[in-house]
Scaffold this motif. Structure first.
Motif, PDB file in Angstrom:
ATOM      1  N   VAL A 173      31.152  50.819  63.815  1.00 45.51           N
ATOM      2  CA  VAL A 173      30.454  50.434  65.033  1.00 45.51           C
ATOM      3  C   VAL A 173      30.177  48.932  65.021  1.00 45.51           C
ATOM      4  N   LEU A 174      29.842  48.410  63.825  1.00 47.24           N
ATOM      5  CA  LEU A 174      29.572  46.971  63.727  1.00 47.24           C
ATOM      6  C   LEU A 174      30.866  46.171  63.670  1.00 47.24           C
ATOM      7  N   ALA A 175      31.894  46.778  63.096  1.00 48.32           N
ATOM      8  CA  ALA A 175      33.116  46.010  62.861  1.00 48.32           C
ATOM      9  C   ALA A 175      33.746  45.552  64.166  1.00 48.32           C
ATOM     10  N   LEU A 176      33.630  46.374  65.194  1.00 49.79           N
ATOM     11  CA  LEU A 176      34.264  46.021  66.465  1.00 49.79           C
ATOM     12  C   LEU A 176      33.664  44.749  67.073  1.00 49.79           C
ATOM     13  N   PRO A 177      32.315  44.689  67.281  1.00 50.03           N
ATOM     14  CA  PRO A 177      31.770  43.430  67.794  1.00 50.03           C
ATOM     15  C   PRO A 177      31.943  42.260  66.841  1.00 50.03           C
ATOM     16  N   ILE A 178      31.900  42.529  65.539  1.00 45.54           N
ATOM     17  CA  ILE A 178      32.103  41.419  64.601  1.00 45.54           C
ATOM     18  C   ILE A 178      33.523  40.879  64.754  1.00 45.54           C
ATOM     19  N   TYR A 179      34.457  41.792  64.941  1.00 45.10           N
ATOM     20  CA  TYR A 179      35.847  41.369  65.161  1.00 45.10           C
ATOM     21  C   TYR A 179      35.940  40.488  66.409  1.00 45.10           C
ATOM     22  N   ILE A 180      35.261  40.922  67.487  1.00 43.76           N
ATOM     23  CA  ILE A 180      35.321  40.156  68.736  1.00 43.76           C
ATOM     24  C   ILE A 180      34.684  38.784  68.542  1.00 43.76           C
ATOM     25  N   ALA A 181      33.484  38.792  67.940  1.00 45.81           N
ATOM     26  CA  ALA A 181      32.776  37.518  67.766  1.00 45.81           C
ATOM     27  C   ALA A 181      33.571  36.582  66.871  1.00 45.81           C
ATOM     28  N   PHE A 182      34.142  37.112  65.807  1.00 47.88           N
ATOM     29  CA  PHE A 182      34.895  36.264  64.887  1.00 47.88           C
ATOM     30  C   PHE A 182      36.178  35.757  65.532  1.00 47.88           C
ATOM     31  N   SER A 183      36.789  36.577  66.393  1.00 51.37           N
ATOM     32  CA  SER A 183      37.990  36.116  67.082  1.00 51.37           C
ATOM     33  C   SER A 183      37.653  34.937  67.968  1.00 51.37           C
ATOM     34  N   MET A 184      36.489  35.002  68.620  1.00 48.98           N
ATOM     35  CA  MET A 184      36.159  33.965  69.575  1.00 48.98           C
ATOM     36  C   MET A 184      35.686  32.694  68.894  1.00 48.98           C
ATOM     37  N   THR A 185      35.067  32.831  67.724  1.00 53.21           N
ATOM     38  CA  THR A 185      34.556  31.628  67.065  1.00 53.21           C
ATOM     39  C   THR A 185      35.518  31.100  66.007  1.00 53.21           C
ATOM     40  N   GLY A 186      36.625  31.771  65.812  1.00 53.23           N
ATOM     41  CA  GLY A 186      37.585  31.289  64.827  1.00 53.23           C
ATOM     42  C   GLY A 186      37.214  31.610  63.399  1.00 53.23           C
ATOM     43  N   LEU A 187      36.242  32.519  63.216  1.00 52.47           N
ATOM     44  CA  LEU A 187      35.877  32.889  61.846  1.00 52.47           C
ATOM     45  C   LEU A 187      36.776  33.995  61.310  1.00 52.47           C
ATOM     46  N   ARG A 188      37.525  34.629  62.209  1.00 47.83           N
ATOM     47  CA  ARG A 188      38.429  35.669  61.760  1.00 47.83           C
ATOM     48  C   ARG A 188      39.483  35.009  60.880  1.00 47.83           C
ATOM     49  N   ASN A 189      39.968  35.778  59.917  1.00 42.80           N
ATOM     50  CA  ASN A 189      40.994  35.231  59.055  1.00 42.80           C
ATOM     51  C   ASN A 189      40.486  34.129  58.146  1.00 42.80           C
ATOM     52  N   THR A 190      39.178  34.032  57.949  1.00 45.63           N
ATOM     53  CA  THR A 190      38.677  33.088  56.960  1.00 45.63           C
ATOM     54  C   THR A 190      37.846  33.862  55.942  1.00 45.63           C
ATOM     55  N   LEU A 191      37.891  33.393  54.697  1.00 53.38           N
ATOM     56  CA  LEU A 191      37.075  34.043  53.674  1.00 53.38           C
ATOM     57  C   LEU A 191      35.606  33.727  53.880  1.00 53.38           C
ATOM     58  N   PHE A 192      35.354  32.594  54.543  1.00 53.40           N
ATOM     59  CA  PHE A 192      33.971  32.241  54.852  1.00 53.40           C
ATOM     60  C   PHE A 192      33.329  33.354  55.692  1.00 53.40           C
ATOM     61  N   GLY A 193      34.073  33.804  56.692  1.00 50.55           N
ATOM     62  CA  GLY A 193      33.566  34.891  57.526  1.00 50.55           C
ATOM     63  C   GLY A 193      33.282  36.135  56.718  1.00 50.55           C
ATOM     64  N   ILE A 194      34.198  36.464  55.800  1.00 52.26           N
ATOM     65  CA  ILE A 194      34.005  37.648  54.952  1.00 52.26           C
ATOM     66  C   ILE A 194      32.738  37.497  54.112  1.00 52.26           C
ATOM     67  N   VAL A 195      32.560  36.291  53.553  1.00 51.44           N
ATOM     68  CA  VAL A 195      31.387  36.075  52.691  1.00 51.44           C
ATOM     69  C   VAL A 195      30.096  36.112  53.515  1.00 51.44           C
ATOM     70  N   ILE A 196      30.184  35.813  54.801  1.00 54.19           N
ATOM     71  CA  ILE A 196      28.989  35.950  55.645  1.00 54.19           C
ATOM     72  C   ILE A 196      28.669  37.418  55.874  1.00 54.19           C
ATOM     73  N   VAL A 197      29.696  38.212  56.145  1.00 55.86           N
ATOM     74  CA  VAL A 197      29.457  39.588  56.585  1.00 55.86           C
ATOM     75  C   VAL A 197      29.121  40.520  55.414  1.00 55.86           C
ATOM     76  N   TYR A 198      29.837  40.385  54.305  1.00 52.40           N
ATOM     77  CA  TYR A 198      29.626  41.326  53.194  1.00 52.40           C
ATOM     78  C   TYR A 198      28.170  41.417  52.752  1.00 52.40           C
TER      79      TYR A 198
END
Lengths: 429, 403
Positions: B248-273
């Motif tokens: 349920v959380l992954a979907l909006p996180i995917y959208i937000a990360f796509s829009m802010t360019g955090l998708r595909n970065t390890l920085f984003g992963i380290v924020i979310v985990y």
């Protein structure tokens, strides 16, 4: 779901106690303590609300929106600038080509502005909606329909080093603006997503599969876990080793064990099939993860296999804390082993079993990875969580995926109300 | 039910059940080890089980083991053994199977029926015998279901493609291949960048642990020790947040990360985990902090330490075991995490180990590579688990609301 109270809305009370009454309420020390508590909690509250609460709100918002995967990039004008022609022939010109990145969404009020580098001068009639004042080029393209293109040409002459000037002309980035409807933020709402997911027999099939998987996965893990706990609730050499071994399925990464199961039960090269053929149990290879009722049973078995260690740990811990006096008294009264289990152990374990059942029920309900890796939701194993993924990414309909997520969340709120009722009775939480 | 308790019934019935357990186990084990076919034979199981379980057979344990071996061997010679060889089974392995079946049958029945009279049994004696059978069956059953998948995982990774297709049952290790046995592993590390995935997974997990502790230690202390309004509601909502499903959380996180360019970065992963692990860490730690004696901290306060100094100098050193448990548990969650890594990472140079293994699941990549990847992902967490099992088990029981 009740959310962690925000510090901003719940400040430490600051009213001084009324002068005439003896000091009541909270003194300065208590206030300071509360303030410190909130300071310590603030980072957690902020982080959690950013990554949990905001997405939850977002999912509600999106579930009412007609959003597809492609809409995640809002439409924008894409511009290409080139210096064309030959200086020697005198037909040198700067060319701007614009394109609407979206196929069907119009962009309103598209303008472009750029600067001419020194040494480049306008030398003739401008084609396109552009004007040049001094060094500044500004163009007004008006509205750009979906998939439409537009272009402008400015004839120029160069004075000075041609190479450097060409590079400078193409190097100055033009600034384009334009307004497009962003489907994620505008005020358009629809119930189509919910209509779509509730419509059709598919949804009720998904619900049925979810209930089967969740209920039998949970009960199976509890029963198998209880059996395992009873095996280890006695001291013998190697008890520690066995306990560690029994925890393996839970500790190993889900991706590793899921793929191992898929390999093991492969219809063509799987060892399980080879073994069954060998033993004469079956005449032809069984497609364990590809047949309709069997695949669901297999993923449920996987769930039981993977999570029985958890139940067994909890139950074992509870068993070892049961007072042995009771069993001695029962022995004196001549109770048989089965009677001792049924009339003494089971009532003692009922509390932990019910808490475990509810927790595991919720968590099995929430489980995504296992089924996704084993079958991808095919062959009649699509549960609600996998359906979120299917709708959002396989069908590319983010809105419908969000609608399924909202349904999941509603179920979850229902479960947690129930859970806290039982939990407060059992553990005084 | 009374007739069940007679030695003439209970003995043979339990004997047959135990014989079936032994025969299936030996058949499966021998098939896996030798690669040739073994199967349990029903007639042999019935005859041998009933014979060994016969109550008149009141002999000492070694004698019963001997009789078991003789009965099984005789039945096998007659072609009705409890474990039947398939075509092309070597005499030596058949002999091993017969010995193992007979021995385990005799010894098992001797233990199960210990102290049972040949005639009518009391309820106690009967139930104790049934329980002894169930315990024996349980050990075999659980060990089998846990060991077989991991055994298959390791052995498949050591095989070659043709060997796998030729005989899926054959898990014998061909030692003559020498270092070529580990070819899949070499190829994964050389051609599929598994070395870098291993490192990425490691530092992402360690960072997750550190960030989680930095957030949850103060939070847990506040919930456990300090009085403030909404404390009860707070500790309850922690558990609630923990129950929100990741998808349920992954979907909006995917959208937000796509829009802010955090998708595909390890920085984003380290924020979310860390955010997914902070609630459980906080919940586990506050339980532990509550159990610490408050007097020690009060003494510190009296001596002029500030609250923060008390946490740093008194509470934390006292709760090192709990911190170890929480760290291990969080490390395990981060190491095993698959969904977010799968959704947020597309670039093969930034994969975590689980994402890398998921990439291997394609029809173009041979199975043994996939299994080798699975082994690489499993071994570090298993080593950690076995080395620190005490902490791990405590962490699991304290925090594993989650699965």
């Amino acid at each position: 779901m009740s959310v962690a109270p925000d510090p901003a809305t719940e400040p430490a009370p600051v009213q001084p106690p009324p002068a005439a009454t003896p000091p009541g309420g909270r003194g300065a020390l208590a206030r300071r303590e509360a303030r410190l508590a909130w300071q310590l909690l603030l980072p957690t509250v902020l982080a959690v609300s950013l990554v949990v609460i905001v997405p939850l709100l977002a999912i509600f918002w999106i579930s009412f929106k007609p959003v597809g995967l492609a809409d995640l990039r809002p439409p924008a004008p894409v511009v290409r600038e080139r210096l064309r022609g030959d200086a020697a022939e005198g037909d040198l010109r700067i060319e701007y080509r614009l394109r609407n990145s979206s196929r069907d969404e119009p962009i309103r009020g598209v303008t472009l502005s750029d600067t001419l580098p020194d040494g480049i001068a306008v030398s003739g009639e401008i084609t396109g909606p552009c004007t040049v004042e001094g060094n500044a080029i500004s163009c007004d393209f008006g509205d750009l329909e979906g998939g439409a293109r537009a272009e402008a040409e400015i004839p120029v002459t160069l004075t000075g080093d041609a190479e450097a000037l060409e590079a400078a002309a193409e190097g100055s980035e033009p600034v384009v603006t334009g307004e497009a409807r962003n489907i994620l933020t505008n005020g358009e709402f629809t119930l189509a997503n919910f209509a779509r997911i509730f419509d059709g027999s598919e949804f009720w099939g998904v619900i049925g599969v979810t209930i089967f998987y969740t209920f039998f996965g949970t009960v199976g893990a509890l029963v198998v876990g209880l059996f395992a706990a009873m095996l280890l609730d006695r001291s013998f050499r190697g008890q520690g080793i066995l306990r560690g071994l029994f925890l393996f399925p839970y500790v190993a990464p889900v991706i590793a064990v899921a793929f191992t199961w898929v390999t093991l039960f492969d219809p063509f090269s799987g060892s399980a099939n080879a073994l069954l053929l060998q033993m004469g149990v079956t005449q032809e290879a069984i497609n364990f993860f590809g047949q309709k009722p069997l695949a669901l049973i297999m993923v449920t078995l996987f769930e039981v296999w993977r999570y029985f260690p958890l139940s067994f740990l909890f139950i074992l811990a509870r068993m070892q804390s049961i007072d042995t006096d009771m069993y001695e008294a029962a022995d004196m009264d001549g109770a048989s082993p089965f009677q001792k289990f049924w009339y003494l152990s089971v009532p003692q374990l009922l509390g932990i079993l019910s808490v475990l059942f509810l927790l595991r029920f919720i968590w099995t309900f929430n489980k995504f990875d296992d089924i996704f890796l084993l079958t991808g939701g095919n062959a009649g194993t699509r549960v609600l969580t996998v359906n979120v993924y299917e709708q959002a990414f396989a069908v590319s309909n983010i809105g419908a995926g969000a609608a399924v997520a909202v349904v999941i969340f509603a179920c979850l709120v229902l479960f947690s109300v129930f859970f806290f009722r039982v939990m407060s009775r059992e553990e005084g939480l | 039910m009374r007739w069940m308790r007679h030695g003439m019934v209970a003995g043979p019935v339990l004997g047959v059940l135990w014989c079936l357990t032994v025969a299936v186990t030996v058949a499966v084990a021998m098939s896996f080890v030798t690669g040739s076919g073994f199967r349990p034979g029903l007639i042999g199981v019935l005859v041998a089980g009933a014979a060994i379980g016969w109550p008149a057979l009141r002999v000492s344990r070694p004698v019963r083991v001997g009789i078991g071996v003789i009965v099984v061997a005789a039945l096998s010679l007659a072609g009705f053994g409890p474990v039947l060889p398939g075509p092309g089974v070597a005499m030596a392995s058949l002999a091993v199977a017969v010995l193992a079946t007979g021995g385990a049958l005799g010894a098992g029945v001797a233990v199960i029926m210990a102290g049972c009279p040949p005639g009518a049994m009391t309820r106690h004696q009967f139930e104790a015998a049934v329980i002894r059978f169930l315990v024996g069956f349980g050990y075999v059953f659980f060990t089998a279901i846990v060991v077989i998948p991991f055994f298959v995982m390791v052995m498949t990774s050591l095989k070659s493609q043709q060997a796998l297709l030729q005989n899926p049952l054959d898990f014998s290790v061909d030692l003559s291949r020498g270092t070529d046995l580990f070819r899949s592993y070499v190829e994964l590390f050389r051609d599929f960048r598994f070395g870098s995935y291993l490192w990425t997974s490691f530092y992402v997990s360690v960072l997750t642990v550190l960030i989680t502790l930095a957030f949850s230690v103060p939070g847990a202390y506040a919930v456990a020790r300090l009085r403030f309004r909404g404390r009860a509601a707070f500790s309850r909502s922690i558990l609630l947040i923990y129950m929100v499903p990741m998808i349920v959380l992954a979907l909006p996180i995917y959208i937000a990360f796509s829009m802010t360019g955090l998708r595909n970065t390890l920085f984003g992963i380290v924020i979310v985990y860390p955010v997914t692990t902070i609630p459980v860490a906080l919940y586990m730690l506050q339980g532990y902090f509550r159990g610490l004696p408050g007097e020690v901290e009060e003494a510190g306060l009296m001596d002029g330490l500030s609250r923060l100094a008390v946490i740093w100098k008194i509470t934390l050193p006292l709760s090192l075991p709990a911190l170890a448990s929480v760290s291990l548990y969080v490390f395990m969650i981060a190491w095993n995490e698959f969904l977010l890594a799968f959704m947020l990472l597309d670039d093969p140079s930034k994969f975590t180990l689980t994402r890398g293994v998921a990439m291997l699941n394609s029809s173009e990549i041979p199975r043994q590579h996939l299994m080798a990847g699975a082994v690489i992902a499993t071994v570090p967490i298993m080593a950690l688990f076995l080395g620190l099992e005490r902490f791990m088990t405590r962490g699991l029981t304290a925090g594993s609301v989650k699965g």
